[in-house]
Design a protein around this motif. Structure first.
Motif: not given
Length: 327
Positions: A284-286, A304-309
Motif C-alpha cells: 500500500d505504502i512504500e 520518496t514516498k509512494k502509495r500504490h506505486g
C-alpha cells in the motif's frame, strides 16, 4: 868523611835528575796518549757530525716533501670541502623537496575519499571469516538458546563484504547474519557488522557491533542486507531491511548503519513498506531512499514516498553531526 858526603850528594843529584827525566818522559807519553785519544775523538766527532748532517739533510728533505704533500692534501681537502658543502646544500634541497612531497602525499591520503575496492581481493573463505570474527554464544544472550532443544545452536552466514582503502590502508566490512534456533513468529535473528584491517600479509579483526535485531525479522531470521554504498567522502552505509507479515498485513523497516571515523553507528531507521491489512500482501505504502552527493562531507538522504506505486511526497534529510542521525 868529606868524600862520603860528596858521594852521597852526587848520588842524590843523579837519582833526582834521573827521576825527573823519567817523570818528563812519562808525562810526555801521557800527553801523546791524550793527543791520540783527542785526535780519535775529533775524528769520531767529525764522522758523527757528518752522519748527523746527512741525517738532518735527509730529514729536511723529508720534511720538505711532507710539507709539499701536506700542502697538496690541504688544497685537495679544501676542494673536497667545497664539493661536500655543495652536495650538503643539494642534499638539503632534495630532503626539503622530499619532505614537501611526503607532506603532499600524506595530505592527499588524509583527504582522499574512501575508495571502495572489489571484494575479489578478499582471500578468506566465508568459513574462515566466521572463525576470524568469532561470535560467541555469550554475546548473543539467552534469546538465542532454543526453548525446545538446547542442542540446537545459532547459525552464521556471511551476507556481504566490502573491501576499501582509507587513509593509505586497506580495510573490509563484513556483514554476518545470525539465525536464531528459536523459529517461532516472534523470535528474531540478528546481524553483526565487523571491521577488518589488512596487515601486509593477512587480515586482522578490529571490532564488531551487534545490531541487536534492528531491523527485526521474525521466525528466527536475520535482516536482509540491502546494499553497501557511499554516504560521503569518508563514509559509507550498510543498509539492512526487515519486517513482518501476519494475516495479510505486511510491515517492512529499513535501518541504515554508517561507517565513519573508525566507528559504525546507526544513523537512520524508518518504514520501508506497509499495507492496509486488506490487500492480501500487496504494497500500500512504500519508501525509496537514495544518497545524493551534495559536495559536502556527508551526502543528503532523499526519501520518496509512494502509495500504490504513485509518488505522494519527497523529502531530503540532512546528516546532523551532533546527533549522528539523518534528520
Amino acid at each position: 868523611m868529606k868524600i862520603v858526603l860528596s858521594l852521597i850528594c852526587f848520588y842524590t843529584t843523579f837519582v833526582f835528575s834521573q827521576s825527573k827525566k823519567e817523570q818528563i818522559e812519562y808525562l810526555s807519553f801521557q800527553v801523546d796518549s791524550i793527543r791520540t785519544i783527542q785526535i780519535k775523538e775529533q775524528q769520531s766527532a767529525y764522522t758523527r757530525e757528518a752522519e748527523l748532517n746527512a741525517t738532518i739533510s735527509q730529514l729536511r728533505n723529508k720534511i720538505s716533501s711532507l710539507e709539499s704533500t701536506l700542502g697538496s692534501v690541504k688544497s685537495d681537502l679544501e676542494e673536497k670541502k667545497i664539493i661536500l658543502s655543495e652536495k650538503e646544500s643539494n642534499l638539503a634541497k632534495i630532503e626539503k623537496e622530499v619532505k614537501s612531497l611526503r607532506d603532499s602525499l600524506q595530505f592527499i591520503i588524509e583527504t582522499m575519499p574512501i575508495q571502495l575496492i572489489s571484494s575479489e581481493e578478499f582471500f578468506l573463505t566465508n568459513a574462515e571469516l566466521i572463525r576470524l570474527i568469532n561470535i560467541l554464544p555469550s554475546e548473543l544472550g539467552p534469546d538465542f538458546i532454543s526453548e525446545i532443544d538446547p542442542s540446537l545452536k545459532p547459525k552464521f552466514e556471511i551476507q556481504g563484504k566490502q573491501v576499501f582503502e582509507w587513509k593509505g590502508k586497506k580495510y573490509a566490512l563484513v556483514v554476518v547474519g545470525v539465525t536464531n534456533p528459536n523459529d517461532y513468529h516472534a523470535a528474531a535473528g540478528t546481524n553483526y557488522i565487523s571491521l577488518l584491517e589488512w596487515n601486509a600479509t593477512h587480515w586482522i579483526f578490529k571490532f564488531k557491533i551487534n545490531t541487536n535485531s534492528n531491523p527485526m525479522n521474525g521466525w528466527g531470521n536475520f535482516a536482509e542486507l540491502n546494499t553497501i554504498c557511499s554516504t560521503g567522502k569518508e563514509s559509507f552505509a550498510i543498509i539492512l531491511n526487515g519486517g513482518f507479515t501476519s494475516w495479510g498485513t505486511m510491515v517492512g523497516y529499513e535501518v541504515i548503519y554508517q561507517f565513519y571515523d573508525s566507528r559504525i553507528l546507526k544513523v537512520f531507521e524508518g518504514l520501508l513498506l506497509e499495507n492496509d491489512g486488506g490487500n492480501n500482501g500487496q504494497k500500500d505504502i512504500e519508501y525509496e531512499r537514495s544518497f545524493i552527493d551534495n559536495g559536502r562531507e556527508f551526502f543528503d538522504l532523499k526519501e520518496t514516498k509512494k502509495r500504490h506505486g504513485k509518488v505522494v511526497s519527497n523529502r531530503v534529510l540532512k546528516f546532523n553531526s551532533t546527533t549522528q542521525n539523518y534528520e
